[in-house]
Design a protein around this motif. Sequence first.
Motif, PDB file in Angstrom:
ATOM      1  N   ASP A   6       0.838  -1.316   0.044  1.00 64.37           N
ATOM      2  CA  ASP A   6      -0.022  -0.047  -0.049  1.00 64.37           C
ATOM      3  C   ASP A   6       0.706   1.180  -0.065  1.00 64.37           C
ATOM      4  O   ASP A   6       0.194   2.492   0.109  1.00 64.37           O
ATOM      5  CB  ASP A   6      -0.955  -0.042   1.187  1.00 64.37           C
ATOM      6  N   GLY A   7       2.205   1.024  -0.321  1.00 69.42           N
ATOM      7  CA  GLY A   7       3.033   2.157  -0.319  1.00 69.42           C
ATOM      8  C   GLY A   7       3.856   2.353   0.985  1.00 69.42           C
ATOM      9  O   GLY A   7       4.735   3.002   1.285  1.00 69.42           O
ATOM     10  N   GLN A   8       3.272   1.592   2.171  1.00 69.40           N
ATOM     11  CA  GLN A   8       4.039   1.443   3.501  1.00 69.40           C
ATOM     12  C   GLN A   8       4.361   0.383   3.975  1.00 69.40           C
ATOM     13  O   GLN A   8       5.473   0.202   4.619  1.00 69.40           O
ATOM     14  CB  GLN A   8       3.190   2.450   4.295  1.00 69.40           C
ATOM     15  N   LYS A   9       3.641  -0.535   3.640  1.00 76.85           N
ATOM     16  CA  LYS A   9       3.648  -2.145   4.161  1.00 76.85           C
ATOM     17  C   LYS A   9       3.652  -2.869   2.985  1.00 76.85           C
ATOM     18  O   LYS A   9       2.748  -2.932   2.419  1.00 76.85           O
ATOM     19  CB  LYS A   9       2.607  -2.047   5.442  1.00 76.85           C
ATOM     20  N   LEU A  10       4.483  -3.844   3.163  1.00 77.10           N
ATOM     21  CA  LEU A  10       4.413  -5.019   2.111  1.00 77.10           C
ATOM     22  C   LEU A  10       4.191  -6.308   2.950  1.00 77.10           C
ATOM     23  O   LEU A  10       4.449  -6.681   4.139  1.00 77.10           O
ATOM     24  CB  LEU A  10       5.764  -5.134   1.614  1.00 77.10           C
ATOM     25  N   GLU A  11       2.945  -7.014   2.643  1.00 77.63           N
ATOM     26  CA  GLU A  11       2.501  -8.305   3.175  1.00 77.63           C
ATOM     27  C   GLU A  11       2.262  -9.353   2.212  1.00 77.63           C
ATOM     28  O   GLU A  11       1.980  -9.357   1.044  1.00 77.63           O
ATOM     29  CB  GLU A  11       1.283  -7.865   3.687  1.00 77.63           C
ATOM     30  N   VAL A  12       2.739 -10.497   2.666  1.00 77.62           N
ATOM     31  CA  VAL A  12       2.651 -11.768   2.064  1.00 77.62           C
ATOM     32  C   VAL A  12       1.787 -12.917   2.891  1.00 77.62           C
ATOM     33  O   VAL A  12       1.920 -13.067   3.932  1.00 77.62           O
ATOM     34  CB  VAL A  12       4.096 -12.381   1.535  1.00 77.62           C
ATOM     35  N   LEU A  13       0.809 -13.348   1.899  1.00 79.96           N
ATOM     36  CA  LEU A  13      -0.011 -14.423   2.819  1.00 79.96           C
ATOM     37  C   LEU A  13       0.059 -15.522   2.059  1.00 79.96           C
ATOM     38  O   LEU A  13      -0.100 -15.706   0.680  1.00 79.96           O
ATOM     39  CB  LEU A  13      -1.533 -13.906   2.688  1.00 79.96           C
ATOM     40  N   VAL A  14       0.349 -16.741   2.600  1.00 78.83           N
ATOM     41  CA  VAL A  14       0.472 -17.988   2.162  1.00 78.83           C
ATOM     42  C   VAL A  14      -0.503 -19.008   2.636  1.00 78.83           C
ATOM     43  O   VAL A  14      -0.428 -19.034   3.975  1.00 78.83           O
ATOM     44  CB  VAL A  14       1.950 -18.700   2.039  1.00 78.83           C
TER      45      VAL A  14
ATOM     46  N   SER B 262      12.301 -12.185   8.069  1.00 77.62           N
ATOM     47  CA  SER B 262      11.365 -11.649   8.957  1.00 77.62           C
ATOM     48  C   SER B 262      10.753 -13.077   9.293  1.00 77.62           C
ATOM     49  O   SER B 262      10.591 -14.040   8.516  1.00 77.62           O
ATOM     50  CB  SER B 262      10.185 -10.841   8.189  1.00 77.62           C
ATOM     51  N   THR B 263      10.023 -13.085  10.449  1.00 76.69           N
ATOM     52  CA  THR B 263       9.127 -14.205  11.022  1.00 76.69           C
ATOM     53  C   THR B 263       7.779 -14.235  10.449  1.00 76.69           C
ATOM     54  O   THR B 263       6.860 -13.415  10.165  1.00 76.69           O
ATOM     55  CB  THR B 263       9.142 -14.278  12.587  1.00 76.69           C
ATOM     56  N   TRP B 264       7.413 -15.650  10.146  1.00 83.64           N
ATOM     57  CA  TRP B 264       6.097 -15.950   9.545  1.00 83.64           C
ATOM     58  C   TRP B 264       5.136 -16.240  10.696  1.00 83.64           C
ATOM     59  O   TRP B 264       5.517 -16.894  11.628  1.00 83.64           O
ATOM     60  CB  TRP B 264       6.060 -16.985   8.678  1.00 83.64           C
ATOM     61  N   GLU B 265       3.918 -15.583  10.486  1.00 88.22           N
ATOM     62  CA  GLU B 265       3.248 -15.681  11.633  1.00 88.22           C
ATOM     63  C   GLU B 265       1.935 -16.479  11.278  1.00 88.22           C
ATOM     64  O   GLU B 265       1.269 -16.418  10.230  1.00 88.22           O
ATOM     65  CB  GLU B 265       2.615 -14.272  12.158  1.00 88.22           C
ATOM     66  N   ASN B 266       1.668 -17.637  12.034  1.00 89.00           N
ATOM     67  CA  ASN B 266       0.379 -18.511  11.751  1.00 89.00           C
ATOM     68  C   ASN B 266      -0.973 -18.172  12.201  1.00 89.00           C
ATOM     69  O   ASN B 266      -1.133 -17.611  13.248  1.00 89.00           O
ATOM     70  CB  ASN B 266       0.709 -19.777  12.194  1.00 89.00           C
ATOM     71  N   LYS B 267      -1.718 -17.933  10.989  1.00 86.98           N
ATOM     72  CA  LYS B 267      -3.177 -17.737  11.480  1.00 86.98           C
ATOM     73  C   LYS B 267      -3.943 -18.630  10.760  1.00 86.98           C
ATOM     74  O   LYS B 267      -4.517 -18.682   9.655  1.00 86.98           O
ATOM     75  CB  LYS B 267      -3.585 -16.205  10.970  1.00 86.98           C
ATOM     76  N   GLY B 268      -4.398 -19.695  11.518  1.00 87.51           N
ATOM     77  CA  GLY B 268      -5.183 -20.997  11.093  1.00 87.51           C
ATOM     78  C   GLY B 268      -4.634 -21.634   9.909  1.00 87.51           C
ATOM     79  O   GLY B 268      -3.461 -22.180  10.012  1.00 87.51           O
ATOM     80  N   LYS B 269      -5.097 -21.565   8.651  1.00 87.46           N
ATOM     81  CA  LYS B 269      -4.580 -22.167   7.449  1.00 87.46           C
ATOM     82  C   LYS B 269      -3.405 -21.321   6.799  1.00 87.46           C
ATOM     83  O   LYS B 269      -2.978 -21.897   5.736  1.00 87.46           O
ATOM     84  CB  LYS B 269      -5.628 -22.382   6.360  1.00 87.46           C
ATOM     85  N   HIS B 270      -3.317 -20.093   7.205  1.00 88.93           N
ATOM     86  CA  HIS B 270      -2.449 -19.304   6.626  1.00 88.93           C
ATOM     87  C   HIS B 270      -1.129 -18.904   7.315  1.00 88.93           C
ATOM     88  O   HIS B 270      -1.299 -18.804   8.662  1.00 88.93           O
ATOM     89  CB  HIS B 270      -3.128 -17.972   6.089  1.00 88.93           C
ATOM     90  N   TRP B 271      -0.116 -18.500   6.426  1.00 87.36           N
ATOM     91  CA  TRP B 271       1.034 -17.923   7.249  1.00 87.36           C
ATOM     92  C   TRP B 271       1.393 -16.401   6.447  1.00 87.36           C
ATOM     93  O   TRP B 271       1.047 -16.123   5.437  1.00 87.36           O
ATOM     94  CB  TRP B 271       2.376 -18.679   6.849  1.00 87.36           C
ATOM     95  N   ILE B 272       1.351 -15.361   7.514  1.00 88.35           N
ATOM     96  CA  ILE B 272       1.650 -13.995   7.029  1.00 88.35           C
ATOM     97  C   ILE B 272       3.057 -13.402   7.525  1.00 88.35           C
ATOM     98  O   ILE B 272       3.505 -13.840   8.483  1.00 88.35           O
ATOM     99  CB  ILE B 272       0.412 -13.152   7.917  1.00 88.35           C
ATOM    100  N   TRP B 273       3.564 -12.822   6.211  1.00 89.66           N
ATOM    101  CA  TRP B 273       4.771 -12.302   6.498  1.00 89.66           C
ATOM    102  C   TRP B 273       4.561 -10.887   6.015  1.00 89.66           C
ATOM    103  O   TRP B 273       4.031 -10.595   5.069  1.00 89.66           O
ATOM    104  CB  TRP B 273       5.891 -12.860   5.419  1.00 89.66           C
ATOM    105  N   SER B 274       5.182  -9.724   6.932  1.00 91.54           N
ATOM    106  CA  SER B 274       4.999  -8.358   6.715  1.00 91.54           C
ATOM    107  C   SER B 274       6.364  -7.774   7.044  1.00 91.54           C
ATOM    108  O   SER B 274       6.970  -8.109   7.783  1.00 91.54           O
ATOM    109  CB  SER B 274       3.903  -7.900   7.483  1.00 91.54           C
TER     110      SER B 274
END
Length: 609
Positions: free
Chosen positions: A403-411, A437-449
Motif C-alpha cells: 500500500d506504499g507503506q507496508k508489504l504483506e505476503v499471505l500463503v 522476517s518471522t512468519w506468523e501463523n493464522k489458521g490455514k495461512h502464514w503471514i509475512w509483513s
Amino acid sequence: MNKNPLFTSLYPISEGPSKIPLKILMTTFDSPDPNFLLKDLLPKLLKLQKNGIDEETFPYHVYDALERTDAEIISSVSSFSKRPDDYIFRKINLCKVGCNKDEVQHSKLCLIYSKDEENEFLDIAISSANLSRSAFEDQLQAAWKYSVKLSSKNTYSRSWGVLPRFLSKLSESCGQNEKLCECFIKLLKRAKPPENVIFLASVPGTYDNNEYWGSNGLKKINYRSNNDTRITIFSPFVGSWDKKQLKNWKERLNKKEENLELIWINKNHKWAEKEVWKMPENTFRNLSNICKFKELEISGQNGYLHCDQEPNDNRWSHAKLYFVGNENDNWLILTSANFTQAAWGKITPKQIRINNFELGVALKNVDGWPPETVDMKNDCYYTEDEGYDIPDDEYVWSEATWDGQKLEVLVRSDIKPNNKVIIQIASFDRKERKRTSTWENKGKHWIWSKNWSEKQGVPHIVTINNIGKDYLIPILNLRDSKDMIKESIPELGFSDEEEKNIYDDIVYKRYSSSNYVEVVEKYHRTVSYNKTKESRDSSNYDYGVLLSRDMFKLVDNWNEKRKKDEYYRVDGYKLSNYFARLAENQQNKITRIAAELCKSEIDLILSEG
C-alpha cells in the motif's frame, strides 16, 4: 463460432470509438500470456491504435491507456506459472483462487464496464478461450456475448440467475481480493438480462443437491421430449466416468429416455496426432454401452467443424458445447466446462462435490448446432489418462500486497515457508532485496509483513520458498492511482529521462490541436537535442509566446474533457508533472512562467475535485 475467430468476436467492448472502458474483469485457467496481453488483447480492449507508434515505445502507450482506466483490470487465475514477473502485471491485478482450499479457476469470462458521454454499458463474454495467443491462433473457440446499456436504477436485482452468486464465490476464493467482483455484481442490478438464456456455473465445494451448482444447474433446462430428442456432447476433454455417474449426469436434464451421443474423433484424425483431445480408456469402455459415438462430416469433409473451413486450417477445437432437445425444442449449452466430474461435479444421493470454477450459458433454440455427423467409422481415439486441469504450481495459494507503506505476503500451506523472502524492485538492474522476517501463523495461512516505503523502490515480485520450491508472487499494488502514474518500465532499457520524454509526448499530444502539433514536436526535439539549431533558437521571443499560448490552450482542452467525464482526471496529474519539469528546465523566461501558471491552474482544478 467463426471461421477466423478474432479477439473482437470473443471480448466485446461494443461499437463506437467514444466508449471508454472503466473496469475489466477477465478469468482464465493459467496466468495470461503477457505478450498476448500487451500486443493484442489490451490494445483492442483499450481501443489503442498502433498506427504511427514506434514498436519500441508502444508498451508506454499501453501503460498510459491502462492508467486511464484507473488500473481497474483484474485477472482471476488458477496459478502464477507464466511469467508473473513481466512488467505488464504491474498494471493488472493477478488474483489467484484457492484461499481456503484447493480449487481450480477454469471459467473464461470477460466483463467490461464502459461509458460514453451520455450512457454506461456492460459487455459480457463467456467462452472457451484462455488468455493466450495459442487460444486465439491455434484453436477454434465458442463464445457468447451480450452488450447492454445500464439503467440508472437497480431494476434487475434478481434476474441474472446464478451469475451474481458465482462472482461472489469467485471473489471469496481470492482472499484479500474479496471485493474484486463487487462492482460488477452491483452493475448487474442495473442491466436488463438477455431473454431465453440460463446461466450455468460450477463453484468448488460440496453442496446439497438443491443447490444449482455444477450438473444440478441442468435441472433448470426444460423442453418437450419426443422420439427425436437427444443429448449431444462436444468437448475436447472427457474425464473419468463410471456408468453410475454418467447416468446421474444424464438424469440432471430431467429426462431418462433420451439418446446420448458424443461427437468424437478416430485414431487417424489430425487432432489425435496432436494429442490435444483426451478421453481415458476406462471412460471409453463405460460410454460404449450407453452412448453413440459420432464423428464430424460436413459436405464430405471428414473431421471439419464447419463447411467453410479451409483444408489447410490446422486449428483444433477447444470449444465445449452440449445440445439437448430436438429440432423444434432445444437448448445449446456453451460453457468452459469439459465433460469431466471436476467441472460438472461428482454426484451422490444427497450431495455434489465440485473441483472447478466453470461458467456457461444455455441458449434456447439455436440454429446450426449440432453439426452434421456420421456414426464412428474407425477405431475411436482414447488416451491412457486425463492429463489436464491441474495447475503447474500444485495448488499452493499465495498473495502479496503493498500500500506504499507496508508489504504483506499471505500463503496457505501446511508447512511454514522459509524466513528469507526476496523482493524484486522495478528498476533497470532488477535489483533484489533479501529480507528476513518471522512468519506468523493464522489458521490455514502464514503471514509475512515488512514496512516498505516508496524510497526503497517499488516492489514488483516476491519470491518465497515453500517445501523446497520457489514461488513467484506478483505484488498487488494498493496505492492510489495518482501515485502510480508514469511508473517506469526498466525492462525496455530506456533511461529515466527518455521515459519521461516518451510519456510527456503521449499525454501532451492527446490534448494538442492540429494547428500547433509542429510546435510541440519542435519543443521535444529541443529537449532531446540541446546542441541543435532549434535549441539555440529556443530563447526566441516569438517561439516562447507561441508555445505559451498553445500550452494554455492545451490546459483548456483537458479541462473541457474533464468536465464531461472524470475519466480524464488522471491526465491532470500527468500534465501537472509535465509542466513542473518544463518550468524547471526551460531557459525561455516566457515559456517557464507559462508552464508554472499551467501547473498551478491544473493543481487548483484537481484540488477542487
